[in-house]
Design a protein around this motif. Structure first.
Motif, short mmCIF file in Angstrom:
data_model
loop_
_atom_site.label_atom_id
_atom_site.label_comp_id
_atom_site.label_asym_id
_atom_site.label_seq_id
_atom_site.Cartn_x
_atom_site.Cartn_y
_atom_site.Cartn_z
N UNK A 281 -37.20 53.66 65.55
CA UNK A 281 -38.06 54.60 65.53
C UNK A 281 -38.88 54.66 66.92
N UNK A 282 -39.10 53.74 67.69
CA UNK A 282 -39.71 54.08 69.08
C UNK A 282 -38.88 54.92 69.78
N UNK A 283 -37.40 54.83 69.86
CA UNK A 283 -36.64 55.75 70.39
C UNK A 283 -36.94 57.22 69.98
N UNK A 284 -36.72 57.37 68.66
CA UNK A 284 -36.87 58.58 68.24
C UNK A 284 -38.22 59.44 68.43
N UNK A 285 -39.46 58.47 68.67
CA UNK A 285 -40.63 59.06 68.99
C UNK A 285 -40.71 59.35 70.47
N UNK A 286 -39.90 58.48 71.12
CA UNK A 286 -39.76 59.12 72.68
C UNK A 286 -39.06 60.30 72.97
N UNK A 287 -38.11 60.65 72.02
CA UNK A 287 -37.19 61.83 72.40
C UNK A 287 -37.43 62.90 71.73
N UNK A 288 -38.54 62.86 70.67
CA UNK A 288 -38.81 64.09 70.01
C UNK A 288 -39.43 65.15 70.71
N UNK A 289 -39.43 66.43 70.41
CA UNK A 289 -40.10 67.44 71.29
C UNK A 289 -41.47 67.75 70.59
N UNK A 290 -42.12 68.78 71.20
CA UNK A 290 -43.51 68.76 70.76
C UNK A 290 -43.51 69.62 69.33
N UNK A 291 -42.53 70.01 68.65
CA UNK A 291 -42.37 70.61 67.56
C UNK A 291 -41.87 69.44 66.63
N UNK A 292 -41.88 68.40 66.94
CA UNK A 292 -41.29 67.50 65.99
C UNK A 292 -40.03 67.53 65.78
N UNK A 293 -39.12 68.02 66.74
CA UNK A 293 -37.70 68.14 66.57
C UNK A 293 -36.92 66.91 67.31
N UNK A 294 -36.07 66.45 66.76
CA UNK A 294 -35.51 65.13 67.33
C UNK A 294 -33.70 65.14 66.73
N UNK A 295 -33.57 65.63 65.67
CA UNK A 295 -32.09 65.47 65.19
C UNK A 295 -31.21 66.35 65.98
#
Ligand SMILES: NC(=O)C1=CN([C@@H]2O[C@H](COP(=O)(O)OP(=O)(O)OC[C@H]3O[C@@H](n4cnc5c(N)ncnc54)[C@H](O)[C@@H]3O)[C@@H](O)[C@H]2O)C=CC1
Ligand SMILES: O=C(O)CCC(=O)C(=O)O
Length: 440
Positions: A281-295
């Motif tokens: 989760x911490x990695x994904x939080x770090x990498x998500x953009x300001x629109x909540x995109x990470x996948x």
């Protein structure tokens, strides 16, 4: 006329005839969120014994403004955007609710969202009615400066009907504290006063409140904890799936992860990630953009549809409406569904899940932490005295637990599902306030 005599036609032909006059409502009509919320309000009023005129008053917003917003784009052209602001009922106090920037925003959706805000404010007992705004746009395709011009243009267009004692906006899908800051600045210029109480969800340095950014997720976390106790589910090690990785979903994933749960699935608008052993989760939080995109960063994704059907203890839809429908409700494998999003489950799906023994904590309760801390922000702005994060969290905890208990108890004693119980609790205050004002 008693509520049980309310004509079907008063509900816009909910049972048979679609809003477009079709005898056979198509899928879009079946998933019309305004008509669904009207159905439940009707049932709630019926259960509470209110007469027909109360439904007549509450089935639509008192006020609905549609505006055209011309925006000079970076290439020199002018684009005209459509925006809405709905004010459902201001008998209790000023209306309150977020502003959504999304390509699929519709007038009906904004109306339904404003009604849900009224219910939320009733449930957590705030001195507000419900409002909501939306602009048909895709902020993911706009530059920073275009977004600023759009935000300021929207405030100029609706300035006559909003204000700290009239209608107080806040963030929602694809809007954030920067957009709130531009809107507050524009309103302050029009008002010729510094008006932090015009809008909530602002940056801390402009009078925002500690805890507002994470408040929606914090409220959802409290509801999950309380629901898990009722279902005898241990949070430590519980498998959690979260649809949406924006403001609500990402903080929620973090809070549940910190509580010892295992986040096995998350998603955004483009797809979903699944790991039965738990995602980082911490990695994904770090990498998500300001629109909540990470996948988009990953190749091995699954679909949002597959995500919702994953085997888990707790499922949290935290994205958009109509995600759990009669088509997939039979395949949901969670023991508890807690709605962080507004309107993610259709009425048919609510019935199916309830019959299957799945505890569904409805949006108007589960996501009320956001507006609760927005209220705290507005109170702090009005008094010019600011609280610590601990004070905010402590007050939010008390409000959410009390609201959860009252709705759970109503559901038990009146033998109704949690959604109907929440509507019964939420509708009462505005009905009473409207009666005392002599409106009905
Ligand atoms: N931000 C707040 O304070 C509150 C938000 N809510 C509700 O929570 C939900 C999410 O809002 P936020 O987190 O603020 O928005 P956000 O803009 O921060 O994040 C939205 C998330 O949903 C995803 N998404 C968008 N379209 C999708 C689709 N078609 N399928 C799957 N995922 C999709 C986005 O990729 C993003 O991850 C909305 O229903 C909103 O109304 C409810 C109460 C308060
Ligand atoms: O914080 C607020 O005032 C409103 C939040 C909101 O739009 C919602 O609860 O759906």
């Amino acid at each position: 006329m008693k509520a049980d005599n309310i004509r079907k036609s008063d509900l816009g032909g909910l049972s048979m005839v679609a809003a477009n006059g079709n005898e056979n409502p198509n899928i879009e009509d079946k998933h019309d969120v305004l008509r669904s919320t009207q159905t439940v309000i009707h049932k709630a009023l019926e259960k509470l014994g209110y007469p027909d005129e109360v439904f007549e008053l509450l089935k639509e917003p008192l006020r609905m403004m549609t505006v055209k917003i011309p925006v000079r784009m970076d290439d020199g052209s002018v684009k005209v955007f459509t925006g809405y602001r709905a004010q459902h009922n201001d008998a209790v106090g000023p209306t309150k609710g977020g502003i959504r920037f999304h390509p699929n925003v519709t007038e009906k959706e904004v109306k339904a969202l404003s009604i849900w805000m009224s219910l939320k404010c009733g449930i957590v007992d705030l001195p507000y009615g419900g409002g909501k705004g939306g602009i048909v746009c895709d902020p993911r395709d706009m530059s920073f400066r275009e977004l600023e011009r759009l935000s300021r243009g929207y405030v100029r267009a609706i300035s006559q009907i909003v204000g700290p004692t009239k209608d107080i906006p806040a963030p929602d899908v694809f809007t954030n504290s920067q957009i709130m800051a531009w809107m507050m600045d524009e309103y302050s210029r029009i008002d010729e006063f510094n008006s932090p109480g015009f809008i909530t969800g602002k940056p801390l340095v402009l009078g925002g409140s500690h805890g507002r950014e994470s408040a929606t997720a914090k409220g959802v976390t409290i509801c999950i904890r309380e629901a898990a106790k009722k279902k005898g589910i241990e949070l430590e090690g519980a498998r959690v799936v979260v649809q949406g990785f924006g403001n609500a979903g990402s903080y929620l994933a973090k809070f549940m992860h910190d509580a010892g749960a295992k986040i096995i699935g998350i998603s955004d608008a483009y797809g979903a990630l699944h790991n039965p052993d738990g995602l980082d989760v911490d990695y994904l939080l770090d990498r998500r953009d300001s629109f909540g995109t990470v996948t988009k960063l990953f190749n091995n994704t699954i679909t949002n549809k597959e995500l919702l059907e994953l085997d888990c203890e707790i499922l949290v839809p935290a994205a958009i409406e109509n995600q759990i429908t009669e088509e997939n409700a039979h395949n949901i494998r969670a023991g508890i569904v807690v709605e962080a999003a507004n309107g993610p489950t259709t009425l048919e799906a609510t019935e199916i899940l309830t019959k299957r023994g799945i505890l569904l904590v409805p949006d108007v309760l589960a996501s009320a932490g956001g507006v609760t801390v927005s209220y705290f922000e507005w109170v702090q702005n009005n008094q010019g005295y600011y609280w610590t994060e601990e004070e905010v969290e402590d007050k939010l905890e008390k409000v959410m637990v009390k609201s959860f208990d009252s709705i759970y108890d109503t559901a038990e004693t009146r033998r109704v599902d949690m959604r109907l119980a929440a509507y019964m609790v939420g509708v009462r205050k505005m009905a009473e306030a409207s009666r005392f004002r002599g409106w009905i």
